[in-house]
Design a protein around this motif. Structure first.
Motif, mmCIF file in Angstrom:
data_model
loop_
_atom_site.group_PDB
_atom_site.id
_atom_site.type_symbol
_atom_site.label_atom_id
_atom_site.label_comp_id
_atom_site.label_asym_id
_atom_site.label_seq_id
_atom_site.Cartn_x
_atom_site.Cartn_y
_atom_site.Cartn_z
ATOM 1 N N ALA A 104 -1.279 1.607 49.396
ATOM 2 C CA ALA A 104 -1.889 2.927 49.609
ATOM 3 C C ALA A 104 -2.538 3.005 50.988
ATOM 4 O O ALA A 104 -2.435 4.027 51.680
ATOM 5 C CB ALA A 104 -2.916 3.199 48.512
ATOM 6 N N GLU A 129 -14.913 0.974 41.463
ATOM 7 C CA GLU A 129 -14.062 0.418 40.417
ATOM 8 C C GLU A 129 -14.762 -0.745 39.711
ATOM 9 O O GLU A 129 -15.085 -1.749 40.318
ATOM 10 C CB GLU A 129 -12.728 -0.057 41.004
ATOM 11 C CG GLU A 129 -11.829 1.075 41.465
ATOM 12 C CD GLU A 129 -11.330 1.910 40.307
ATOM 13 O OE1 GLU A 129 -11.112 1.358 39.218
ATOM 14 O OE2 GLU A 129 -11.167 3.136 40.498
ATOM 15 N N ASP A 165 -5.323 -5.840 41.392
ATOM 16 C CA ASP A 165 -4.444 -4.750 41.829
ATOM 17 C C ASP A 165 -4.419 -4.611 43.354
ATOM 18 O O ASP A 165 -4.257 -3.507 43.890
ATOM 19 C CB ASP A 165 -4.881 -3.434 41.185
ATOM 20 C CG ASP A 165 -3.689 -2.544 40.850
ATOM 21 O OD1 ASP A 165 -2.543 -2.990 41.051
ATOM 22 O OD2 ASP A 165 -3.907 -1.410 40.403
ATOM 23 N N THR A 171 1.367 4.677 44.769
ATOM 24 C CA THR A 171 0.631 5.940 44.613
ATOM 25 C C THR A 171 -0.565 5.814 43.672
ATOM 26 O O THR A 171 -1.238 6.803 43.399
ATOM 27 C CB THR A 171 1.573 7.034 44.083
ATOM 28 O OG1 THR A 171 2.028 6.674 42.762
ATOM 29 C CG2 THR A 171 2.757 7.222 45.003
ATOM 30 N N LYS A 172 -0.830 4.622 43.175
ATOM 31 C CA LYS A 172 -1.915 4.455 42.203
ATOM 32 C C LYS A 172 -3.269 4.817 42.798
ATOM 33 O O LYS A 172 -4.133 5.374 42.124
ATOM 34 C CB LYS A 172 -1.932 3.011 41.686
ATOM 35 C CG LYS A 172 -2.996 2.786 40.617
ATOM 36 C CD LYS A 172 -2.858 1.424 39.973
ATOM 37 C CE LYS A 172 -3.904 1.249 38.861
ATOM 38 N NZ LYS A 172 -3.752 -0.048 38.173
ATOM 39 N N PHE A 173 -3.462 4.507 44.067
ATOM 40 C CA PHE A 173 -4.701 4.863 44.767
ATOM 41 C C PHE A 173 -4.385 5.976 45.765
ATOM 42 O O PHE A 173 -3.443 5.861 46.552
ATOM 43 C CB PHE A 173 -5.277 3.648 45.495
ATOM 44 C CG PHE A 173 -5.636 2.507 44.575
ATOM 45 C CD1 PHE A 173 -6.876 2.456 43.964
ATOM 46 C CD2 PHE A 173 -4.711 1.496 44.326
ATOM 47 C CE1 PHE A 173 -7.203 1.414 43.110
ATOM 48 C CE2 PHE A 173 -5.029 0.450 43.480
ATOM 49 C CZ PHE A 173 -6.274 0.407 42.867
ATOM 50 N N SER A 187 3.788 -2.424 43.039
ATOM 51 C CA SER A 187 4.607 -1.835 41.981
ATOM 52 C C SER A 187 4.419 -0.324 41.914
ATOM 53 O O SER A 187 5.315 0.403 41.488
ATOM 54 C CB SER A 187 4.237 -2.453 40.622
ATOM 55 O OG SER A 187 2.857 -2.242 40.340
ATOM 56 N N ASP A 188 3.241 0.156 42.372
ATOM 57 C CA ASP A 188 2.955 1.593 42.338
ATOM 58 C C ASP A 188 2.076 1.969 43.535
ATOM 59 O O ASP A 188 0.852 2.028 43.422
ATOM 60 C CB ASP A 188 2.250 1.966 41.030
ATOM 61 C CG ASP A 188 1.974 3.460 40.914
ATOM 62 O OD1 ASP A 188 2.503 4.226 41.747
ATOM 63 O OD2 ASP A 188 1.250 3.860 39.989
ATOM 64 N N ASN A 219 -1.113 -2.903 45.147
ATOM 65 C CA ASN A 219 -1.020 -1.436 45.146
ATOM 66 C C ASN A 219 -2.045 -0.818 46.091
ATOM 67 O O ASN A 219 -1.770 0.189 46.747
ATOM 68 C CB ASN A 219 -1.221 -0.887 43.724
ATOM 69 C CG ASN A 219 -0.022 -1.136 42.837
ATOM 70 O OD1 ASN A 219 1.114 -1.190 43.309
ATOM 71 N ND2 ASN A 219 -0.256 -1.299 41.547
ATOM 72 N N TYR A 233 -13.899 3.161 47.089
ATOM 73 C CA TYR A 233 -13.014 2.809 45.981
ATOM 74 C C TYR A 233 -13.413 1.457 45.404
ATOM 75 O O TYR A 233 -13.563 1.286 44.194
ATOM 76 C CB TYR A 233 -11.566 2.727 46.472
ATOM 77 C CG TYR A 233 -10.681 3.884 46.086
ATOM 78 C CD1 TYR A 233 -10.626 4.347 44.766
ATOM 79 C CD2 TYR A 233 -9.854 4.496 47.025
ATOM 80 C CE1 TYR A 233 -9.797 5.405 44.418
ATOM 81 C CE2 TYR A 233 -9.025 5.554 46.692
ATOM 82 C CZ TYR A 233 -9.002 6.003 45.388
ATOM 83 O OH TYR A 233 -8.178 7.039 45.040
#
Length: 417
Positions: free
Chosen positions: A287, A267, A280, A235-237, A232-233, A283, A263
């Motif tokens: 990345a 997290e 997640d 660019t989140k990472f 969905s995103d 995403n 990472y």
């Protein structure tokens, strides 16, 4: 090496054991206007493959035994297990390839087998079995360089004239080279550390993608691509671009691997049980795929600029061919196609089913060498002297030449994918 029951099962099949002159075979093929038939054996890593093709590019038969699920249980390829499984299956695989072609060994004109580079315990099985078939059938033997076979496979299914630029990306290799002809290659860049497929597999294991049912049957690279398509995103990472200040065509993927693990370690939400995929994950995979793709595209674009600046390939026939297991990634292929369109290159991808290791590509490389009369061994003593090589260079190195050209290169925008 145990004798192949299928080869020796009938009295008529023993005809190939009678001494025959290979030169007479060539004359016979010329007189009868029959394409030569080559049997190829691939055992460089963890797949046992056998392919049979003729010199027109027609695939007559093939068979393969995959060890993927076995090695998945061990968290990676175990060389000793790979070698053992090759020994267990190579006879059956070759039998099945001949059966699918409805041929017996006496109708084969030459045997080709991968002899470099690869896992020694795996290569040894294919080389010995290939020489065994060559000996009992009195057939010429053609040693094959695994990466050269990948680079030339596309010519079996599509007209691609020499010279052309090739990008090979797989679980064991990453390189850019100019293919001058069947046995002349100029390497523009190769990996400084780990191969892309290897890194993708390690990241996929760390992400525990195999615990998600829809990814459980996939290789690491396939699972990451599939997971990334659900992001969905993307660019989140954030991952820093790789080697952007180095004006060459060298690859490096170890930094992406290390950053991804950092990472995951940092997290707090990733502190889950070993049997559960991390949150997640879609995403994160997007990345990873994006930074891999941008790095590969930038190095490839610089190779194109080098070729254009030096006028190494006539403008009207500038072509990029991609092959190897990682070339099956559609996101990468679409990105490279954009780069090609912006830089005046035709984009050609080896059919995905032939991108991964297989016996057909070895047979076709043997066919190309047969037609060019290159390294087709007929002397028995010379054949028996053929040895395997764990590591092997890919043609002549032009890496320093690219470095000296000092080509500044800004990546083509990939917004269209």
């Amino acid at each position: 090496m145990a004798k192949c029951a299928y080869f020796l099962s009938r009295k008529t099949s023993l005809e190939f054991c009678q001494p025959r002159c290979s030169r007479l075979n060539v004359i016979r093929n010329f007189v009868n206007d029959r394409p030569a038939i080559i049997l190829g054996i691939e055992t460089s890593c963890d797949d046992t493959g056998c392919g049979i093709v003729d010199t027109t590019g027609k695939i007559l038969g093939e068979a393969i035994n995959s060890q993927y699920l076995t090695h998945l249980e061990h968290g990676g390829i175990i060389p000793s297990i790979a070698g053992k499984m090759h020994r267990q299956h190579i006879t059956t695989v070759c039998e099945n390839a001949l059966k699918s072609a409805n041929l017996r060994l006496r109708y084969i004109d030459a045997i080709a087998a991968t002899t470099k580079p690869g896992l020694p315990l795996s290569l040894d099985v294919g080389n010995k079995f290939g020489k065994y078939l060559s000996r009992i059938g009195n057939k010429p033997y053609i040693p094959i360089h695994h990466m050269e076979a990948h680079a030339l496979t596309v010519r079996m299914v599509q007209k691609v004239d020499f010279p052309y630029l090739v990008l090979l990306v797989s679980g064991g290799h990453s390189l850019l080279a100019i293919v001058e002809n069947v046995d002349k290659f100029y390497t523009l860049g190769t990996t400084l550390d780990n191969a892309p497929g290897e890194i993708l597999d390690k990241i996929a294991r760390r992400l525990k993608l195999a615990t998600i049912p829809e990814f459980s049957h996939m290789s690491g690279g396939q699972a990451i691509e599939s997971a990334a398509s659900k992001a969905s995103d993307p660019t989140k990472f954030f991952f820093e671009p790789v080697l952007t200040t180095k004006r060459n065509c060298q690859f490096s993927f170890a930094g992406i691997w290390n950053k991804s693990f950092k990472y995951l370690d940092k997290e707090e939400n990733f502190g889950v049980a070993d049997s559960v995929a991390i949150p997640d994950v879609y995403n994160f995979c997007a990345a990873i795929q994006l930074v891999f793709t941008r790095h590969i595209c930038l190095r490839t674009q610089r190779a194109m600029e080098f070729i254009n600046n030096m006028n190494l390939i006539p403008q009207e026939q500038r072509t990029l061919v991609i092959s190897g297991g990682v070339a099956c990634n559609n996101f990468l292929a679409k990105s490279l196609e954009i780069v090609c369109s912006e830089r005046g290159f035709k984009f050609v991808r080896t059919p995905p089913r032939l991108c991964n290791d297989n016996g057909v590509m070895i047979a076709w490389n043997g066919a190309e060498k047969w037609m060019a009369n290159i390294n087709v061994l007929q002397d028995r003593a010379e054949i028996e002297m053929v040895s395997i090589e764990k590591n092997a260079s890919f043609g002549e190195s032009w890496i320093e030449r690219v470095q000296d050209a000092d080509i500044k290169c800004k990546l083509v925008k990939l917004n269209r994918i």
